[in-house]
Structures are given as structure tokens and as C-alpha cells.
Enzyme design. Structure first.
Site, PDB file in Angstrom:
ATOM      1  CE1 TYR A   1      -4.145   1.397  -0.249  1.00  0.00           C
ATOM      2  CE2 TYR A   1      -4.517  -0.891   0.331  1.00  0.00           C
ATOM      3  CZ  TYR A   1      -4.976   0.299  -0.192  1.00  0.00           C
ATOM      4  OH  TYR A   1      -6.251   0.382  -0.668  1.00  0.00           O
TER       5      TYR A   1
ATOM      6  CD  GLU B   1      -4.466   5.798   1.074  1.00  0.00           C
ATOM      7  OE1 GLU B   1      -5.574   5.276   0.888  1.00  0.00           O
ATOM      8  OE2 GLU B   1      -4.214   6.512   2.053  1.00  0.00           O
TER       9      GLU B   1
ATOM     10  CG  ASP C   1      -7.591  11.275 -24.100  1.00  0.00           C
ATOM     11  OD1 ASP C   1      -6.615  10.538 -23.859  1.00  0.00           O
ATOM     12  OD2 ASP C   1      -8.773  10.936 -23.906  1.00  0.00           O
TER      13      ASP C   1
ATOM     14  CB  THR D   1      -3.475   4.231 -22.176  1.00  0.00           C
ATOM     15  OG1 THR D   1      -3.109   4.216 -23.562  1.00  0.00           O
ATOM     16  CG2 THR D   1      -4.939   4.616 -22.045  1.00  0.00           C
TER      17      THR D   1
ATOM     18  CE  LYS E   1      -6.273   2.803 -25.407  1.00  0.00           C
ATOM     19  NZ  LYS E   1      -7.194   3.908 -25.495  1.00  0.00           N
TER      20      LYS E   1
ATOM     21  NE  ARG F   1      -6.424  -2.983 -19.676  1.00  0.00           N
ATOM     22  CZ  ARG F   1      -6.564  -3.052 -20.995  1.00  0.00           C
ATOM     23  NH1 ARG F   1      -5.927  -3.951 -21.697  1.00  0.00           N
ATOM     24  NH2 ARG F   1      -7.354  -2.203 -21.619  1.00  0.00           N
TER      25      ARG F   1
HETATM   26  C1  LIG Z   1      -8.199   4.313 -24.601  1.00  0.00           C
HETATM   27  C2  LIG Z   1      -8.587   5.725 -24.429  1.00  0.00           C
HETATM   28  C3  LIG Z   1      -8.987   6.225 -23.180  1.00  0.00           C
HETATM   29  C4  LIG Z   1      -9.262   5.374 -21.963  1.00  0.00           C
HETATM   30  O1  LIG Z   1      -8.365   4.441 -21.573  1.00  0.00           O
HETATM   31  P1  LIG Z   1      -8.837   3.281 -20.540  1.00  0.00           P
HETATM   32  O2  LIG Z   1      -7.549   2.792 -19.990  1.00  0.00           O
HETATM   33  O3  LIG Z   1      -9.602   2.292 -21.344  1.00  0.00           O
HETATM   34  O4  LIG Z   1      -9.690   3.940 -19.510  1.00  0.00           O
HETATM   35  C5  LIG Z   1      -9.254   7.576 -23.083  1.00  0.00           C
HETATM   36  N1  LIG Z   1      -9.150   8.397 -24.145  1.00  0.00           N
HETATM   37  C6  LIG Z   1      -8.789   7.951 -25.355  1.00  0.00           C
HETATM   38  C7  LIG Z   1      -8.689   8.907 -26.486  1.00  0.00           C
HETATM   39  C8  LIG Z   1      -8.505   6.607 -25.551  1.00  0.00           C
HETATM   40  O5  LIG Z   1      -8.163   6.165 -26.762  1.00  0.00           O
END
Ligand SMILES: *Cc1c(COP(=O)(O)O)cnc(C)c1O
Length: 426
Positions: free
Chosen positions: A73, A75, A219, A245, A248, A254
């Protein structure tokens, strides 16, 4: 904090993945779950993983994920934890943060978000108040759930306006973005999408945001790995906050991450913990550090460029098979294709392709109501496939979608491809 070069581990060649786990011990204790996991390994090994968000992480990433740091843990942040015994957790997080800053040239990195969505939630929490106006890519054009979907916190708590693309070119209509920004005066503008196969023009987004006094949030969940490998432009010099992320194309565990300038660092950190999350997942943070180390190698830069080259070959091959390719091609790992000219819509096309062993998504098309298909080349490139394999896959797509009946023969052909380049050799 000074930006230092990370001590990168040895290069991981694209095909050097291995079975992440020996399921022997698990099979003795819990044959039910072990059986499911074994079936999943078989599924991933014998079909093509063309979901644009998926990839194969390295054994090193899996080693960190499966480590006892999972039991810890922690935090808070390094040097300021709410728990004792965080010496190793602190070191792991410091390494991850340092490597992320160096890899992306950012002044600050937060590596604790549990997912891409958590990263976006924290970015909004840091910069916005409930009810604020936000301008983001509309969901019918590739906006993510966190960009204002009615069923998502974003759509419930903020007032989203969606921008779109030009219906003929499929490209973002920056004149429309600017007009909407002037009319709506958003507090933040979001760029980034789940299915836009071209690079956002970050400089123009910055210019529009400056004109209306909005924050710019990039994003970059999808292209972050391409950015790490120098195969896509970086939003870091332009955006106030970059969300991403670590899975990907980036090929890590993840999880999510946030980059920002020094002046927003404290606000972002507090928006992650304690505002939207509790204890960090320290095994995942360690695995993120491993992935950042891998992504800093020349082998990964080569990989990122190959991913794009493969997507271009696939797009050209699909066009030759009669698919309509949105935006006429791709600059990224993503290809969006309309199977309409072959007489089916995206849902039927996906059904036929999955039946033939080619796993992918449907997605919105920038025009009309019919759905298209979205595919990505990150995973097949990791398992070592080359341009001739991409051309072969395009031909298999044509055959599967045109005459979906012959799924068995196509599955056998897919297996030939995966047996030559298994994702988990051995
Ligand atoms: C994949 C993605 C997310 C979210 O990712 P998660 O790990 O699935 O929550 C947010 N924004 C965009 C543009 C994405 O492609």
C-alpha cells in the site's frame, strides 16, 4: 526536478515475447481459472489481434506486474506517503516519473492513474468545475467516452460541445473548431480520439485555445507509443495537460499517465490523489517504469515507425480490396475502413472477420449512420509481422467480408501467419 536520461534496459526486439506465465502451479490449485487463461493464450496465439488499442507487453513488463510490489500500500507520493515501508515503492515511482519525463520531454509526470479514463478524470478535476463548458471531438467522429458521453461522468458533470470532421476529407475541420470555441467560450478544449487516423494539429489547437482563454488537454491515449518512438508529433510542447494510457502502442501495463508543466504539477497530483484515487498500484507503476525504459531504446523507435508503415500498407491493401478508407489513409497505427462498397456494414464485416480469426472493432464513420471497422497494427507488429504479411491480411479481409462463408479456410490461413510469428514463442 532535473530531466535525466534513464538507464534503459537492453533492447527488446519486436518478436522477443514469451509466455508471460507458467500456469502449472495455478492449474493445480485452480484448474477452472487456469483453463480459462490457457484458452485465452491459445485465442491470442491463433487469431490476429487487430483491435487498435491492444498490444503484447514484454516478459519484463509482466515480471514487474506479477511482483510482490502488488502487495504494497502506498497512498501519496514518494517521500510523502500515508503508509510505512514505502522505500522501494518510492524508488520505483521515482524511476517511473524520471523516465516518463525524459522520454516525453515533460516538466512533470504523474504515473499513478489506474487507466486512461482515470487520467482524463483527474485532468478535468484539476482544471474544471462541474458545469463548465468543454469542447472535444464529438463521439460520432471518434471522441472517447470521457469526452462527453451521456453515460460517462464527463457528460453528466460537464457541458460538452462536440466538433467534427469535414464529411468529404474526413479531416478535422479547424475552422469549425475555432467557430465553436468562439461561440461557446469553453474552459477547456480536448484534442485526441479513439479512431482519428491522422495527427491532430496541436499548434492550431493551441492557437484556438489561446484565443478563447481555454486550457488545452491532449488525450493522447492512442498515439503515446508512436510519440515515444518519434513516429508521431508530440503534444507536450503545446498542451497544458497530456493524458495517456501506458498500454496501447506504448506496450506497457494497463494504466494511465499525465504529463504537464511545472506550474500545474501540484494541482494535477492532488487531482489524482487524494481527489480521484486511493493507493497507487505500485506493481503497475514499476511495470510502467519498465515500459518507459523499453520505449527509450532504438529498437522501440524502429518498432513505432514499423507500426505506421504497416498501417499504411494495410490501408492501401484494403482500398485495393474495395474498402473505402476514411481520410484516404493513415499517419498512425489506426485504419478506419468503410466496407459499404462491398455490400455490408461494419457490424456484419466485423462478424465475418472475427469468424475468420481476425479480431477488430467497429467504429463510427464521419458520414451517415452506417458503422465502419477500425483496426490497428500495434500488436501484429510486436509479434514480428512484416509488410508482406500486412498485404496478405488485407487480401484475407477482402475474402472474409466479400464471401463470409469460407471462414474455416481463412482461419487456417490466419493460423499460418500467426504460427510463423507467434506472440508467445515456445
Ligand atoms: C483508450 C482511451 C482512453 C481510456 O483508456 P482506458 O484505460 O480504457 O480507460 C481515453 N481516451 C482515449 C482517447 C482513448 O483512446
Amino acid at each position: 526536478m532535473p530531466v535525466t536520461t534513464p538507464a534503459a534496459p537492453a533492447a527488446v526486439p519486436p518478436s522477443d515475447t514469451a509466455l508471460p506465465q507458467d500456469f502449472g502451479a495455478l492449474a493445480r490449485q485452480d484448474p477452472e481459472i487456469a483453463g480459462i487463461l490457457q484458452e485465452e493464450v491459445l485465442r491470442q496465439s491463433s487469431t490476429l489481434q487487430l483491435i487498435a488499442a491492444e498490444n503484447f507487453s514484454s516478459p519484463a513488463v509482466f515480471a514487474a506486474l506479477g511482483s510482490p510490489l502488488a502487495n504494497k500500500y502506498a497512498e501519496g507520493y514518494p517521500g510523502a506517503r500515508h503508509h510505512g515501508g514505502c522505500e522501494q515503492a518510492d524508488e520505483a515511482e521515482r524511476v517511473a516519473v524520471r523516465r516518463a519525463m525524459s522520454l516525453f520531454g515533460a516538466e512533470h509526470a504523474n504515473v499513478q492513474p489506474h487507466s486512461g479514463s482515470s487520467a482524463v478524470l483527474a485532468a478535468y478535476a484539476a482544471l474544471l468545475r462541474p458545469g463548465d463548458t468543454v469542447l472535444a471531438m464529438g463521439l460520432p467522429y471518434g471522441g472517447h467516452l470521457t469526452h462527453g458521453a451521456p453515460g460517462n461522468f464527463s457528460g453528466r458533470w460537464f457541458d460538452f460541445t462536440g466538433y467534427g470532421v469535414d464529411p468529404d476529407s474526413g479531416l478535422i475541420d479547424y475552422a469549425q473548431v475555432r467557430a465553436l470555441a468562439r461561440a461557446r467560450r469553453p474552459k477547456a478544449i480536448v484534442c485526441g480520439s479513439i479512431s482519428y487516423p491522422r495527427h491532430p494539429d496541436y499548434e492550431t489547437f493551441r492557437d484556438i485555445a489561446d484565443e478563447v482563454g481555454a486550457y488545452l488537454i491532449a488525450d493522447a491515449a492512442h498515439p503515446m507509443g508512436l510519440i515515444a518512438g518519434g513516429a508521431a508529433p508530440s503534444p507536450v510542447p503545446y498542451a497544458d495537460v497530456v493524458c495517456a494510457t501506458t498500454h496501447k502502442v506504448l506496450r506497457g501495463p494497463r494504466g494511465g499517465m499525465i504529463l504537464c508543466g511545472a506550474e500545474l504539477a501540484e494541482r494535477l497530483d492532488r487531482a489524482v490523489f487524494p481527489f480521484t484515487q486511493g493507493g497507487a498500484q505500485m506493481h503497475t507503476v514499476a511495470a510502467k517504469a519498465v515500459a518507459f525504459g523499453e520505449a527509450a531504446t532504438p529498437a522501440f523507435a524502429l518498432y513505432a515507425h514499423q507500426v505506421v508503415a504497416h498501417a499504411r500498407v494495410l490501408a492501401a491493401g484494403l482500398e485495393a480490396e474495395g474498402f473505402e478508407i476514411t481520410t484516404g489513409g493513415t499517419d498512425t497505427h489506426i485504419v478506419v475502413a468503410d466496407p459499404g462498397p462491398l455490400g455490408v456494414d461494419g457490424r456484419t464485416a466485423r462478424e465475418r472477420l472475427v469468424a475468420a480469426g481476425m479480431v477488430l472493432d467497429t467504429c463510427a464513420l464521419p458520414y451517415g449512420d452506417a458503422r465502419g471497422i477500425r483496426l490497428g497494427t500495434a500488436a501484429v507488429t510486436t509479434q514480428g509481422m512484416d509488410e508482406s504479411d500486412m498485404a496478405r491480411i488485407a487480401a484475407l479481409f477482402g475474402a472474409a467480408v466479400r464471401d463470409g462463408a469460407d471462414a474455416e479456410r481463412l482461419r487456417a490461413e490466419v493460423r499460418q501467419l500467426t504460427e510463423r510469428n507467434p506472440p508467445y514463442p515456445g
